[in-house]
Motif scaffolding. Sequence first.
Motif: not given
Length: 203
Positions: A65-66, A10-13, A56-57, A17-18
């Motif tokens: 770790c990429d 749902r979210y990534r920068v 989950l965040s 990540v979430r």
Amino acid sequence: MSIQKEFVLRYRVDGHVRFQIPAQVCNVDAAKAVTDGISKIDGVYRAKLYRGQQKLSIRFDEAVCDFKSLARQLFQLLADLEKNGDLNPKPVSKSVLWKEKVKSKLDGFKATRWAKEKFGDAKETVQAAKIITKMGMKKPAAFMKDPEKAIIDFLNDILVIFLIRLHWNNITQHWLVRPFAHRYEWMALFYMFFLLVRSRRQK
């Protein structure tokens, strides 16, 4: 359907990540198994599972770790837990379910999560400040002789403690493991202590 396919990004920068996660992972035992496993991944310094929101965040160091490596290890972890039956929900009493539901709703509020995190940081900083204050009280003559310097020394100690507390996860999990890769961080840390010691020298 494999449980990995039910994890939706749902979210990534960079470094954060979430995921939206299935209810199967949100019981107490499964959530603990998942977060414990994720925390062991090299580069991850915080993993939080919000059972009430089914989220989950994960916060991690991109240099260690990429995202692709993180996703690969996360999905392997889920496969192992699913195979071992650690993700199977266990029956609980109605009272426990009610308490968990109330707690999950409270934890779901951003203000609650922020307050709990800041309270923990503040509590540790206050405890450290008490120790420093006790140490300073043992030298009342220094305060009476030069109160301005005594106050500045005290504030410098608080600042150093705050900075160490802020970067503690990175220091223990990344800087010590890969000192050369984080050489600039170590240089900044040593320089900070040099300035601290230099400020304490008698003129």
